[in-house]
Design a protein around this motif. Sequence first.
Motif, PDB file in Angstrom:
ATOM      1  N   ALA A  92       0.833  -1.209   0.000  1.00 10.83           N
ATOM      2  CA  ALA A  92       0.000   0.000   0.000  1.00 10.83           C
ATOM      3  C   ALA A  92       0.864   1.253   0.000  1.00 10.83           C
ATOM      4  O   ALA A  92       0.590   2.210  -0.735  1.00 10.83           O
ATOM      5  N   VAL A  93       1.920   1.251   0.818  1.00 11.11           N
ATOM      6  CA  VAL A  93       2.827   2.401   0.869  1.00 11.11           C
ATOM      7  C   VAL A  93       3.513   2.581  -0.478  1.00 11.11           C
ATOM      8  O   VAL A  93       3.602   3.701  -1.008  1.00 11.11           O
ATOM      9  N   ALA A  94       4.004   1.486  -1.053  1.00  2.63           N
ATOM     10  CA  ALA A  94       4.692   1.568  -2.348  1.00  2.63           C
ATOM     11  C   ALA A  94       3.763   2.132  -3.423  1.00  2.63           C
ATOM     12  O   ALA A  94       4.173   2.982  -4.234  1.00  2.63           O
ATOM     13  N   ASP A  95       2.509   1.674  -3.423  1.00  7.66           N
ATOM     14  CA  ASP A  95       1.550   2.167  -4.420  1.00  7.66           C
ATOM     15  C   ASP A  95       1.217   3.640  -4.192  1.00  7.66           C
ATOM     16  O   ASP A  95       1.026   4.399  -5.153  1.00  7.66           O
ATOM     17  N   MET A  96       1.143   4.050  -2.928  1.00  5.12           N
ATOM     18  CA  MET A  96       0.861   5.445  -2.629  1.00  5.12           C
ATOM     19  C   MET A  96       1.989   6.358  -3.084  1.00  5.12           C
ATOM     20  O   MET A  96       1.755   7.449  -3.603  1.00  5.12           O
ATOM     21  N   LEU A  97       3.230   5.899  -2.861  1.00 12.23           N
ATOM     22  CA  LEU A  97       4.376   6.747  -3.172  1.00 12.23           C
ATOM     23  C   LEU A  97       4.707   6.779  -4.658  1.00 12.23           C
ATOM     24  O   LEU A  97       5.318   7.740  -5.143  1.00 12.23           O
ATOM     25  N   ALA A  98       4.321   5.735  -5.386  1.00 10.91           N
ATOM     26  CA  ALA A  98       4.730   5.596  -6.786  1.00 10.91           C
ATOM     27  C   ALA A  98       4.387   6.811  -7.655  1.00 10.91           C
ATOM     28  O   ALA A  98       5.200   7.216  -8.492  1.00 10.91           O
ATOM     29  N   PRO A  99       3.213   7.445  -7.511  1.00 11.52           N
ATOM     30  CA  PRO A  99       2.900   8.582  -8.387  1.00 11.52           C
ATOM     31  C   PRO A  99       3.641   9.873  -8.027  1.00 11.52           C
ATOM     32  O   PRO A  99       3.605  10.838  -8.811  1.00 11.52           O
ATOM     33  N   LEU A 100       4.279   9.908  -6.870  1.00 10.04           N
ATOM     34  CA  LEU A 100       4.944  11.141  -6.456  1.00 10.04           C
ATOM     35  C   LEU A 100       6.196  11.380  -7.288  1.00 10.04           C
ATOM     36  O   LEU A 100       6.904  10.448  -7.662  1.00 10.04           O
ATOM     37  N   PRO A 101       6.512  12.638  -7.565  1.00 10.25           N
ATOM     38  CA  PRO A 101       7.710  12.948  -8.351  1.00 10.25           C
ATOM     39  C   PRO A 101       8.961  12.830  -7.490  1.00 10.25           C
ATOM     40  O   PRO A 101       8.910  12.848  -6.266  1.00 10.25           O
ATOM     41  N   GLN A 102      10.078  12.684  -8.163  1.00 10.17           N
ATOM     42  CA  GLN A 102      11.367  12.760  -7.480  1.00 10.17           C
ATOM     43  C   GLN A 102      11.698  14.226  -7.231  1.00 10.17           C
ATOM     44  O   GLN A 102      11.268  15.086  -7.981  1.00 10.17           O
ATOM     45  N   PRO A 103      12.451  14.549  -6.171  1.00 10.86           N
ATOM     46  CA  PRO A 103      13.092  13.631  -5.226  1.00 10.86           C
ATOM     47  C   PRO A 103      12.206  13.208  -4.051  1.00 10.86           C
ATOM     48  O   PRO A 103      12.638  12.447  -3.217  1.00 10.86           O
ATOM     49  N   VAL A 104      10.943  13.699  -4.025  1.00 11.46           N
ATOM     50  CA  VAL A 104      10.091  13.412  -2.872  1.00 11.46           C
ATOM     51  C   VAL A 104       9.891  11.912  -2.705  1.00 11.46           C
ATOM     52  O   VAL A 104       9.988  11.371  -1.600  1.00 11.46           O
ATOM     53  N   ARG A 105       9.591  11.225  -3.817  1.00 11.06           N
ATOM     54  CA  ARG A 105       9.334   9.789  -3.725  1.00 11.06           C
ATOM     55  C   ARG A 105      10.540   9.041  -3.153  1.00 11.06           C
ATOM     56  O   ARG A 105      10.410   8.215  -2.245  1.00 11.06           O
ATOM     57  N   GLY A 106      11.726   9.349  -3.661  1.00 10.54           N
ATOM     58  CA  GLY A 106      12.928   8.669  -3.191  1.00 10.54           C
ATOM     59  C   GLY A 106      13.212   8.936  -1.722  1.00 10.54           C
ATOM     60  O   GLY A 106      13.634   8.034  -0.984  1.00 10.54           O
ATOM     61  N   GLU A 107      12.972  10.155  -1.288  1.00  6.54           N
ATOM     62  CA  GLU A 107      13.198  10.496   0.124  1.00  6.54           C
ATOM     63  C   GLU A 107      12.261   9.712   1.036  1.00  6.54           C
ATOM     64  O   GLU A 107      12.673   9.197   2.077  1.00  6.54           O
ATOM     65  N   LEU A 108      11.001   9.617   0.637  1.00  4.44           N
ATOM     66  CA  LEU A 108      10.035   8.894   1.462  1.00  4.44           C
ATOM     67  C   LEU A 108      10.303   7.388   1.429  1.00  4.44           C
ATOM     68  O   LEU A 108      10.170   6.704   2.449  1.00  4.44           O
ATOM     69  N   GLU A 109      10.666   6.871   0.278  1.00  5.83           N
ATOM     70  CA  GLU A 109      11.000   5.442   0.187  1.00  5.83           C
ATOM     71  C   GLU A 109      12.185   5.106   1.085  1.00  5.83           C
ATOM     72  O   GLU A 109      12.185   4.069   1.772  1.00  5.83           O
ATOM     73  N   ALA A 110      13.182   5.977   1.112  1.00  5.73           N
ATOM     74  CA  ALA A 110      14.347   5.758   1.976  1.00  5.73           C
ATOM     75  C   ALA A 110      13.946   5.824   3.443  1.00  5.73           C
ATOM     76  O   ALA A 110      14.458   5.057   4.275  1.00  5.73           O
ATOM     77  N   LEU A 111      13.032   6.719   3.779  1.00  6.93           N
ATOM     78  CA  LEU A 111      12.581   6.851   5.160  1.00  6.93           C
ATOM     79  C   LEU A 111      11.853   5.583   5.612  1.00  6.93           C
ATOM     80  O   LEU A 111      12.099   5.069   6.720  1.00  6.93           O
ATOM     81  N   PHE A 112      10.973   5.061   4.768  1.00  7.05           N
ATOM     82  CA  PHE A 112      10.268   3.827   5.118  1.00  7.05           C
ATOM     83  C   PHE A 112      11.231   2.649   5.219  1.00  7.05           C
ATOM     84  O   PHE A 112      11.060   1.783   6.098  1.00  7.05           O
ATOM     85  N   ALA A 113      12.227   2.595   4.344  1.00 11.22           N
ATOM     86  CA  ALA A 113      13.212   1.518   4.418  1.00 11.22           C
ATOM     87  C   ALA A 113      13.997   1.596   5.722  1.00 11.22           C
ATOM     88  O   ALA A 113      14.306   0.565   6.351  1.00 11.22           O
TER      89      ALA A 113
END
Length: 206
Positions: A92-113
């Motif tokens: 669910a998190v991955a699907d939510m973040l997928a439409p976001l543009p970079q660098p926001v998406r990458g920052e949030l993905e790193a935070l969740f990781a």
Amino acid sequence: MEQREFLDFMHVLERLKCNTRHSWTSTGRHETVAAHSWRLGVMALLLRGEFPGADMERVLRMCLVHDFGEAVTGDIPSFQKTTSDEKREERAVADMLAPLPQPVRGELEALFAEMDAMATPEARIYKALDKLEAVLQHNEAPLETWTELEYGLNLIYGEENAAEFPWLRALREELRRDTEEKTAVRAAYGPGPAAGVGGAGGVCGL
């Protein structure tokens, strides 16, 4: 980020204002996921000076985003959550973040990781605060909303997470004392209703 991208994401997050946790407020209302995340963020904000060397701004970001997936899955208390549930929330998190543009998406993905790995002090502080906020909310909820499980669990929940950090370890002790004081009447006069207000109950998203 385009304005429409921003608004679309906000519409998804609005569900966190609607989705409830398995706890109640002091006035007998179901707590929302958003309310839990908000107070968790305030905890991190107020405690910035208590953890020398830790990046508390990063902890604050973790507190604000940690339950994003529950906009899709709803809240599942930790004592009921299965591996399948965890994977569903991750998707669910991955699907939510997928439409976001970079660098926001990458920052949030790193935070969740980072939160998932629990390898940094910041991730472990966030996780301890997350559990202690649940205990705090439970102490504030009417006793008749508690289940039998919670009388023991609220005394120890988050203890291992808080043990690493002296300030949080002391906070955990204060919360335990509050729990003991709250449940003293029950110990003296026996158990009351175990179901929550309106026939529900549960552990505060534990």
